[in-house]
Enzyme design. Structure first.
Site, PDB file in Angstrom:
ATOM      1  N   GLN A 143      -5.119  -2.040   9.451  1.00 31.34           N
ATOM      2  CA  GLN A 143      -4.961  -3.348   8.807  1.00 31.34           C
ATOM      3  C   GLN A 143      -5.545  -4.459   9.679  1.00 31.34           C
ATOM      4  O   GLN A 143      -5.291  -4.511  10.882  1.00 31.34           O
ATOM      5  CB  GLN A 143      -3.473  -3.602   8.517  1.00 31.34           C
ATOM      6  CG  GLN A 143      -3.186  -4.846   7.709  1.00 31.34           C
ATOM      7  CD  GLN A 143      -3.724  -4.779   6.273  1.00 31.34           C
ATOM      8  OE1 GLN A 143      -3.830  -3.704   5.685  1.00 31.34           O
ATOM      9  NE2 GLN A 143      -4.076  -5.920   5.717  1.00 31.34           N
TER      10      GLN A 143
ATOM     11  N   ASP B 116     -11.339   2.041   3.532  1.00 35.18           N
ATOM     12  CA  ASP B 116     -11.593   0.599   3.418  1.00 35.18           C
ATOM     13  C   ASP B 116     -13.069   0.329   3.126  1.00 35.18           C
ATOM     14  O   ASP B 116     -13.423  -0.785   2.703  1.00 35.18           O
ATOM     15  CB  ASP B 116     -11.239  -0.114   4.738  1.00 35.18           C
ATOM     16  CG  ASP B 116      -9.877  -0.796   4.707  1.00 35.18           C
ATOM     17  OD1 ASP B 116      -9.422  -1.154   3.600  1.00 35.18           O
ATOM     18  OD2 ASP B 116      -9.292  -0.970   5.791  1.00 35.18           O
TER      19      ASP B 116
ATOM     20  N   LYS C  14       0.832  -1.201   0.000  1.00 33.64           N
ATOM     21  CA  LYS C  14       0.000   0.000   0.000  1.00 33.64           C
ATOM     22  C   LYS C  14       0.869   1.255   0.000  1.00 33.64           C
ATOM     23  O   LYS C  14       0.607   2.213  -0.724  1.00 33.64           O
ATOM     24  CB  LYS C  14      -0.956  -0.015   1.201  1.00 33.64           C
ATOM     25  CG  LYS C  14      -2.060  -1.069   1.050  1.00 33.64           C
ATOM     26  CD  LYS C  14      -2.858  -1.327   2.324  1.00 33.64           C
ATOM     27  CE  LYS C  14      -3.826  -2.491   2.090  1.00 33.64           C
ATOM     28  NZ  LYS C  14      -4.623  -2.864   3.262  1.00 33.64           N
TER      29      LYS C  14
HETATM   30  N1  GUN Z   1      -6.904  -7.431   5.692  1.00 36.02           N
HETATM   31  C1  GUN Z   1      -7.139  -8.151   4.567  1.00 36.02           C
HETATM   32  N2  GUN Z   1      -7.699  -7.368   3.626  1.00 36.02           N
HETATM   33  C2  GUN Z   1      -7.821  -6.137   4.175  1.00 36.02           C
HETATM   34  C3  GUN Z   1      -8.314  -4.897   3.687  1.00 36.02           C
HETATM   35  O1  GUN Z   1      -8.794  -4.754   2.563  1.00 36.02           O
HETATM   36  N3  GUN Z   1      -8.228  -3.853   4.559  1.00 36.02           N
HETATM   37  C4  GUN Z   1      -7.739  -3.977   5.798  1.00 36.02           C
HETATM   38  N4  GUN Z   1      -7.736  -2.894   6.587  1.00 36.02           N
HETATM   39  N5  GUN Z   1      -7.271  -5.111   6.288  1.00 36.02           N
HETATM   40  C5  GUN Z   1      -7.314  -6.175   5.461  1.00 36.02           C
END
Ligand code: GUN
Length: 292
Positions: A99, A122, A55
């Site tokens: 996350q 998200d 990211k």
């Molecule tokens: N863990 C797995 N996929 C995601 C996601 O799209 N966002 C977040 N914050 N955590 C994740």
């Protein structure tokens, strides 16, 4: 039966990143600061580290600012809620993510609900989920958003088709089923959502025009579950040990790729399919958050 078209998510994601980078250049030329994404990473989970690093790298590539905030595994729920409050109040940050998964002593839903919905890139906050269900403006979760964009850019319409989604997680299967069934450009499908209690999954899957596998069980979608000429989207990214790889593991999708590629019209590979599109979904949301 020939060989399926491989839907190249990596290439499509690269094209979208170029478009985003151009939009960022325009913003900067107009005297505005670039979009700024913050990511909160708790503990040392290997997969989460990898995702968050991607990211940050993606932000750099398109000209966004990014901030990675690392906290130890033993952070208290209250400390994390305080951090979320600080990020909500920080005018220099357009959007942020926490996350997942979080350590077991932290109530993830409480943390998600504490995020300002206008910064919830998200798309996990109940307000954004509700807006998605109603077809109102808001942030869409990155994976389903990325998949609809991948289908749209490959000229694959879901309208009137039978779409079968296997897996009902809050972040993939459930929102995917909603987006495909809505009255919208990427929707208008007849949707069946299968899950761990579903009976006859093999038969249901085999009736799909578009099959979306999001179970997290490597190789669980076999050729007998795929109708000839179907489009298959593989959301799985499970790490399996692989001594041949430098990292010690390989990524495996939910779909038996080799067998299914002889039956499907088109399918996504793992890696290089849905994963890069998920990352682009987050960038698109962050751009939207910055524009307000
Ligand atoms: N863990 C797995 N996929 C995601 C996601 O799209 N966002 C977040 N914050 N955590 C994740």
């Amino acid at each position: 039966m020939g060989q399926a078209e491989i839907i190249d998510g990596k290439k499509t994601a690269g094209e979208i990143r170029k478009e985003i980078a151009e939009a960022v250049r325009d913003m900067k030329e107009a005297g505005r600061r670039p979009p700024h994404l913050a990511a909160v990473l708790i503990g040392n989970d290997g997969a989460s580290e990898t995702y968050v690093n991607f990211k940050v790298k993606d932000c750099r590539e398109v000209g966004f600012k990014s901030t990675l905030i690392r906290k130890p595994e033993n952070i208290s729920e209250q400390e994390l809620l305080n951090l979320v409050a600080d990020l909500n109040a920080d005018e220099e940050i357009d959007g942020f993510i926490v996350q997942l998964p979080l350590p077991r002593h932290i109530d993830a839903q409480r943390v998600i609900t504490a995020i300002d919905p206008r910064k919830d890139v998200d798309g996990f906050h109940p307000e954004n989920v509700g807006n998605m269900v109603l077809g109102l403006p808001g942030f869409l979760p990155a994976t389903p958003f990325g998949i609809t964009e991948l289908l749209r850019r490959h000229g694959i319409s879901a309208s009137g088709k039978h779409c079968v989604v296997i897996g009902r997680s809050n972040i993939v299967g459930t929102p995917m089923s909603i987006l495909l069934s809505r009255n919208s450009e990427v929707g208008n499908a007849t949707v069946t959502l299968c899950h761990s209690r579903s009976q006859n999954v093999v038969e249901i899957a085999a009736s799909a025009d578009i099959l979306i596998a999001a179970t997290g069980r490597p190789g669980s979608v076999t050729a007998e579950m795929v109708k000839s000429g179907a489009v298959v989207i593989d959301v799985g990214t499970t790490r399996v040990p692989d001594p041949q790889k430098k990292s010690g593991y390989a990524l495996r999708g939910d779909v038996d790729f080799k067998a299914v590629s002889r039956k499907a019209r088109a399918l996504t590979p793992v890696p290089g399919g849905v994963g890069p599109m998920t990352r682009v979904g987050l960038l698109l949301n962050t751009m939207k958050a910055a524009k307000g």
